[in-house]
Structure formats: structure tokens, C-alpha cells
Design a protein around this motif. Structure first.
Motif, PDB file in Angstrom:
ATOM      1  N   ALA A  22       0.824  -1.203   0.000  1.00  0.00           N
ATOM      2  CA  ALA A  22       0.000   0.000   0.000  1.00  0.00           C
ATOM      3  C   ALA A  22       0.866   1.264   0.000  1.00  0.00           C
ATOM      4  O   ALA A  22       0.624   2.188  -0.781  1.00  0.00           O
ATOM      5  N   GLU A  23       1.881   1.283   0.855  1.00  0.00           N
ATOM      6  CA  GLU A  23       2.722   2.479   0.975  1.00  0.00           C
ATOM      7  C   GLU A  23       3.527   2.751  -0.291  1.00  0.00           C
ATOM      8  O   GLU A  23       3.763   3.907  -0.633  1.00  0.00           O
ATOM      9  N   ARG A  24       3.944   1.702  -1.000  1.00  0.00           N
ATOM     10  CA  ARG A  24       4.662   1.888  -2.266  1.00  0.00           C
ATOM     11  C   ARG A  24       3.810   2.652  -3.273  1.00  0.00           C
ATOM     12  O   ARG A  24       4.320   3.306  -4.170  1.00  0.00           O
ATOM     13  N   LYS A  25       2.508   2.528  -3.117  1.00  0.00           N
ATOM     14  CA  LYS A  25       1.583   3.181  -4.047  1.00  0.00           C
ATOM     15  C   LYS A  25       0.953   4.436  -3.450  1.00  0.00           C
ATOM     16  O   LYS A  25      -0.070   4.921  -3.925  1.00  0.00           O
ATOM     17  N   GLY A  26       1.560   4.952  -2.369  1.00  0.00           N
ATOM     18  CA  GLY A  26       1.083   6.203  -1.791  1.00  0.00           C
ATOM     19  C   GLY A  26      -0.090   6.074  -0.841  1.00  0.00           C
ATOM     20  O   GLY A  26      -0.717   7.069  -0.481  1.00  0.00           O
ATOM     21  N   ARG A  27      -0.420   4.863  -0.438  1.00  0.00           N
ATOM     22  CA  ARG A  27      -1.512   4.647   0.508  1.00  0.00           C
ATOM     23  C   ARG A  27      -0.903   4.457   1.901  1.00  0.00           C
ATOM     24  O   ARG A  27       0.309   4.529   2.064  1.00  0.00           O
ATOM     25  N   ASP A 102      -5.056  -5.212  -2.998  1.00  0.00           N
ATOM     26  CA  ASP A 102      -4.735  -4.899  -4.401  1.00  0.00           C
ATOM     27  C   ASP A 102      -5.503  -3.668  -4.873  1.00  0.00           C
ATOM     28  O   ASP A 102      -4.943  -2.806  -5.547  1.00  0.00           O
ATOM     29  N   GLU A 103      -6.784  -3.619  -4.548  1.00  0.00           N
ATOM     30  CA  GLU A 103      -7.598  -2.470  -4.955  1.00  0.00           C
ATOM     31  C   GLU A 103      -7.048  -1.186  -4.337  1.00  0.00           C
ATOM     32  O   GLU A 103      -6.981  -0.148  -4.997  1.00  0.00           O
ATOM     33  N   LEU A 104      -6.632  -1.257  -3.078  1.00  0.00           N
ATOM     34  CA  LEU A 104      -6.044  -0.101  -2.402  1.00  0.00           C
ATOM     35  C   LEU A 104      -4.777   0.343  -3.128  1.00  0.00           C
ATOM     36  O   LEU A 104      -4.602   1.517  -3.440  1.00  0.00           O
ATOM     37  N   ALA A 105      -3.902  -0.608  -3.422  1.00  0.00           N
ATOM     38  CA  ALA A 105      -2.628  -0.308  -4.086  1.00  0.00           C
ATOM     39  C   ALA A 105      -2.842   0.235  -5.499  1.00  0.00           C
ATOM     40  O   ALA A 105      -2.017   0.993  -6.004  1.00  0.00           O
ATOM     41  N   ARG A 106      -3.942  -0.121  -6.105  1.00  0.00           N
ATOM     42  CA  ARG A 106      -4.235   0.371  -7.460  1.00  0.00           C
ATOM     43  C   ARG A 106      -4.887   1.748  -7.457  1.00  0.00           C
ATOM     44  O   ARG A 106      -5.250   2.265  -8.519  1.00  0.00           O
ATOM     45  N   GLY A 107      -5.084   2.313  -6.272  1.00  0.00           N
ATOM     46  CA  GLY A 107      -5.598   3.671  -6.188  1.00  0.00           C
ATOM     47  C   GLY A 107      -7.098   3.807  -6.098  1.00  0.00           C
ATOM     48  O   GLY A 107      -7.628   4.915  -6.184  1.00  0.00           O
ATOM     49  N   LYS A 108      -7.785   2.713  -5.923  1.00  0.00           N
ATOM     50  CA  LYS A 108      -9.242   2.771  -5.823  1.00  0.00           C
ATOM     51  C   LYS A 108      -9.645   3.548  -4.563  1.00  0.00           C
ATOM     52  O   LYS A 108      -8.983   3.454  -3.528  1.00  0.00           O
ATOM     53  N   MET A 110     -11.430   4.525  -1.128  1.00  0.00           N
ATOM     54  CA  MET A 110     -11.830   3.707   0.021  1.00  0.00           C
ATOM     55  C   MET A 110     -13.323   3.389   0.017  1.00  0.00           C
ATOM     56  O   MET A 110     -13.724   2.289   0.367  1.00  0.00           O
ATOM     57  N   GLU A 111     -14.154   4.341  -0.396  1.00  0.00           N
ATOM     58  CA  GLU A 111     -15.594   4.107  -0.423  1.00  0.00           C
ATOM     59  C   GLU A 111     -15.939   2.932  -1.336  1.00  0.00           C
ATOM     60  O   GLU A 111     -16.822   2.140  -1.029  1.00  0.00           O
ATOM     61  N   LYS A 112     -15.244   2.833  -2.452  1.00  0.00           N
ATOM     62  CA  LYS A 112     -15.485   1.729  -3.382  1.00  0.00           C
ATOM     63  C   LYS A 112     -14.892   0.425  -2.856  1.00  0.00           C
ATOM     64  O   LYS A 112     -15.505  -0.642  -2.979  1.00  0.00           O
ATOM     65  N   ILE A 113     -13.699   0.499  -2.272  1.00  0.00           N
ATOM     66  CA  ILE A 113     -13.069  -0.703  -1.709  1.00  0.00           C
ATOM     67  C   ILE A 113     -13.984  -1.305  -0.635  1.00  0.00           C
ATOM     68  O   ILE A 113     -14.162  -2.520  -0.573  1.00  0.00           O
ATOM     69  N   LEU A 114     -14.541  -0.441   0.208  1.00  0.00           N
ATOM     70  CA  LEU A 114     -15.391  -0.893   1.298  1.00  0.00           C
ATOM     71  C   LEU A 114     -16.854  -1.055   0.878  1.00  0.00           C
ATOM     72  O   LEU A 114     -17.742  -1.179   1.721  1.00  0.00           O
ATOM     73  N   ARG A 115     -17.049  -1.089  -0.418  1.00  0.00           N
ATOM     74  CA  ARG A 115     -18.374  -1.360  -1.020  1.00  0.00           C
ATOM     75  C   ARG A 115     -19.446  -0.450  -0.472  1.00  0.00           C
ATOM     76  O   ARG A 115     -20.558  -0.853  -0.200  1.00  0.00           O
ATOM     77  N   ARG A 116     -19.105   0.847  -0.342  1.00  0.00           N
ATOM     78  CA  ARG A 116     -20.070   1.838   0.149  1.00  0.00           C
ATOM     79  C   ARG A 116     -20.668   2.645  -0.986  1.00  0.00           C
ATOM     80  O   ARG A 116     -21.602   3.391  -0.774  1.00  0.00           O
ATOM     81  N   ALA A 117     -20.085   2.563  -2.160  1.00  0.00           N
ATOM     82  CA  ALA A 117     -20.599   3.371  -3.270  1.00  0.00           C
ATOM     83  C   ALA A 117     -20.872   2.506  -4.471  1.00  0.00           C
ATOM     84  O   ALA A 117     -20.389   1.437  -4.622  1.00  0.00           O
TER      85      ALA A 117
END
Length: 117
Positions: A22-27, A102-108, A110-117
Motif C-alpha cells: 500500500a505504501e509503495r503506491k502512496g496509501r 490490491d484495490e487499495l494499491a491500485r488507487g481505488k 476507500m468508499e469503493k473498496i469498502l463497497r459503500r458506493a
């Protein structure tokens, strides 16, 4: 039948790899923890206790306070296998977590990762 070695691997040995990815991708570690808490229902203190105890993956998921029902919306391929098609429950939970990281590292978002949107 022999269990896959990931079941007996300590969650705390893989956790830093999730954070590093995650941190490698700025998260952030905070976002990784939020994803884990969302998926498993562990409060932050219990998550940290599990990491300190070096709980294995199988125990980590079997002792989870509650597995988020929304996780069934997680679809896609991880390690060449569709997560929604994995039949073994513990392996599916592990792969759900892998997919979320993976979704986090790809820049998605958080709302989408946590299936809120």
C-alpha cells in the motif's frame, strides 16, 4: 489432505507486506487497517493483539468477530483465480483480503473498496 501453508503462516508475518504494498503506491497503514477491520470486524485493539500474538491466518479468520456480509460483492482475479469461485471458505476469506489490498494499491477510493458506493 494437507492444508495450504498459508493457513499456518502467521498473519503478522504477512501484514507488513500488505502495508508495504500500500505504501509503495502512496496509501497508508491506516487504510490497510481500516480494510482489515471492515472485512473481519476486529476493533483496532484486537487487530493489534492478533498481530502481537502472531496468530496464524486460519485462526485469525476463524476468531474474527464478524465477517462483513458485503464481502460477497468482492469480485475479480487474485493469483490467477476468481475470488468468487473459491470453494474453501478460509482460502476465500484470505483472497478477499488480498483483493482488497490490491484495490487499495491500485488507487481505488476507500468508499469503493469498502463497497459503500
Amino acid at each position: 489432505m494437507t492444508k495450504h501453508r498459508i493457513y499456518t503462516t502467521s498473519f503478522s508475518s504477512v501484514y507488513p507486506l500488505y502495508v508495504a504494498k500500500a505504501e509503495r503506491k502512496g496509501r497508508t497503514k491506516v487504510e490497510v487497517d481500516e480494510i482489515i477491520r471492515w472485512l473481519t470486524g476486529y476493533p483496532q485493539e484486537e487487530l493489534e493483539a492478533q498481530l502481537e500474538k502472531q496468530t496464524d491466518f486460519e485462526t485469525f479468520f476463524s476468531e474474527a468477530p464478524y465477517m462483513n456480509a458485503e464481502r460477497k460483492q468482492i469480485k475479480g482475479v487474485i493469483c490467477g483465480i476468481r475470488v468468487e469461485d473459491i470453494e474453501e471458505p478460509t482460502m476465500q476469506e484470505i483472497r478477499y483480503l488480498d483483493k482488497l489490498i490490491d484495490e487499495l494499491a491500485r488507487g481505488k477510493a476507500m468508499e469503493k473498496i469498502l463497497r459503500r458506493a
